[in-house]
Motif scaffolding. Structure first.
Motif, mmCIF file in Angstrom:
data_model
loop_
_atom_site.group_PDB
_atom_site.id
_atom_site.type_symbol
_atom_site.label_atom_id
_atom_site.label_comp_id
_atom_site.label_asym_id
_atom_site.label_seq_id
_atom_site.Cartn_x
_atom_site.Cartn_y
_atom_site.Cartn_z
ATOM 1 N N GLY A 1 0.793 -1.218 0.000
ATOM 2 C CA GLY A 1 0.000 0.000 0.000
ATOM 3 C C GLY A 1 0.826 1.270 0.000
ATOM 4 O O GLY A 1 0.309 2.349 -0.302
ATOM 5 N N LYS B 1 -4.504 -0.332 -2.571
ATOM 6 C CA LYS B 1 -4.121 -1.207 -1.466
ATOM 7 C C LYS B 1 -4.052 -0.424 -0.158
ATOM 8 O O LYS B 1 -4.482 -0.907 0.895
ATOM 9 C CB LYS B 1 -2.784 -1.882 -1.770
ATOM 10 N N LYS B 2 -3.515 0.783 -0.224
ATOM 11 C CA LYS B 2 -3.443 1.623 0.971
ATOM 12 C C LYS B 2 -4.839 1.969 1.473
ATOM 13 O O LYS B 2 -5.116 1.929 2.675
ATOM 14 C CB LYS B 2 -2.672 2.902 0.657
#
Length: 372
Positions: A319, A325-326
């Motif tokens: 991420g 993703k983060k």
């Protein structure tokens, strides 16, 4: 009257971190307004500059950001959820950040005597555009919420432009290259990362879809130019940001990366076609603003490769480098010091869209109902 005083929202982002350093070197007084979702490392190299002010805040917090606007100030609005899957995590949240906050900020700037408002839009508004080069006046056919919000915001901002308030729309090609806030969810950067870490570039959808590209330093140069040119050349204008020679079919881009780095396989999968397909005409920005990119695709590939080679054991799939993703890490149920801040209602995505060149180069992995 315009001053050399600029507010940069998203100033710690991929483009913002490069742009702010450039503006400070050119004598501008810069206020960075950023939530610092990815930390403050991207502005570490400039944080002690005497003409820099750093404010941490959410772009939706009008009570916090409006007092920062001064008469004559320019605004460069970069802050947003910056790709398709990020917007799809919660459509209501995306509308608030990518549309309502931008319009609200522009209105505040106009009311408080701001001089110009430069909006970071995207060539993705063309959506499914076919093979003919698309000009600024060409029909737009956005196929994602991200692109639709960009287009909707463009329309409202252009309607605010008048003799005292200059609004400018920059429809960016897909950015590539090294930035202090590095991203690998962009095609050139991700292909380069996969070429070095996997020795393979995986291209989905046959790879025949067109995309335009521009280096992050060249993008920063355009933002600076639109801050410094006479407003009569810019007022109420849309500019495609890029150059014709950097229109690529995705499969040809993958082969270019593979050839530049050597010993890399390109694997093409025909399934999961990408609806976004746009080849863009950049004659307007060249003729009216004199823009010619200085950094080639090959140079961008090699500087990203150099960044990876400095720490080859590092995990570049996290991420820290992938926005979606983060966000998914951030939106997990609160526990300890992590989790979603109070007041941010996030629901599971209703459907999947591919990111701006996010899943073109690798198979899609599913976590719940989101593409990561």
């Amino acid at each position: 009257m315009q001053s050399r005083n600029v507010l940069v929202t998203g100033g710690a982002g991929y483009i913002g971190a490069v742009l702010c350093g450039r503006l400070l070197r050119s004598g501008w007084r810069v206020t960075v307004y950023d939530r610092f979702f990815f930390g403050k490392g991207a502005v570490a190299h400039i944080k002690n500059h005497p003409r820099l002010t750093i404010i941490e805040g959410d772009i939706r917090d009008t009570k916090k950001i409006s007092p920062l606007i001064e008469p004559g100030m320019s605004i460069v609005h970069l802050a947003s959820l910056s790709n398709d899957p990020s917007c799809d995590l919660d459509p209501e949240w995306s509308v608030q950040i990518n549309h309502e906050a931008a319009v609200s900020l522009a209105k505040a700037a106009k009311t408080k005597g701001g001089s110009r408002f430069i909006f970071s839009s995207s060539c993705s508004v063309y959506g499914s555009g076919g093979g003919e080069p698309l000009k600024e006046a060409s029909p737009c056919n956005p196929v994602s919420l991200y692109a639709k919000l960009k287009l909707k915001t463009e329309t409202e901002l252009l309607g605010m432009s008048d003799k005292t308030f200059c609004t400018v729309i920059l429809r960016q090609a897909t950015i590539f290259g090294f930035s202090p806030r590095m991203r690998f969810d962009l095609a050139v950067n991700q292909m380069t990362m996969h070429a070095l870490t996997r020795r393979k570039i995986f291209v989905l959808g046959g790879g025949l879809q067109w995309r335009p590209f521009v280096h992050v330093r060249d993008a920063a140069a355009v933002f600076q130019k639109t801050l410094e040119l006479e407003p009569d050349k810019l007022r109420g204008e849309i500019f495609n940001m890029g150059n014709e020679r950097y229109n690529f079919r995705i499969v040809d881009l993958a082969r270019s990366v593979a050839e530049e780095l050597g010993g890399v396989e390109v694997e093409i999968a025909p399934e999961d076609p990408d609806k976004r397909d746009y080849r863009v005409d950049f004659s307007k920005i060249k003729n009216l603003l004199g823009f010619n990119p200085q950094v080639s695709i090959a140079e961008g590939i090699n500087e990203v490769a150099s960044f990876i080679r400095q720490n080859p054991e590092r995990d570049y799939n996290t991420g820290e480098f992938f926005n979606i993703k983060k966000l998914m890490e951030h939106l997990k149920p609160p526990s300890g010091n992590g989790g979603r801040p109070a007041g941010e209602k996030i629901t599971a995505p209703a459907k999947n869209h591919e990111a701006e060149n996010f899943d073109i180069t690798q198979p899609v992995k599913r976590v719940g109902s989101a593409s990561v």
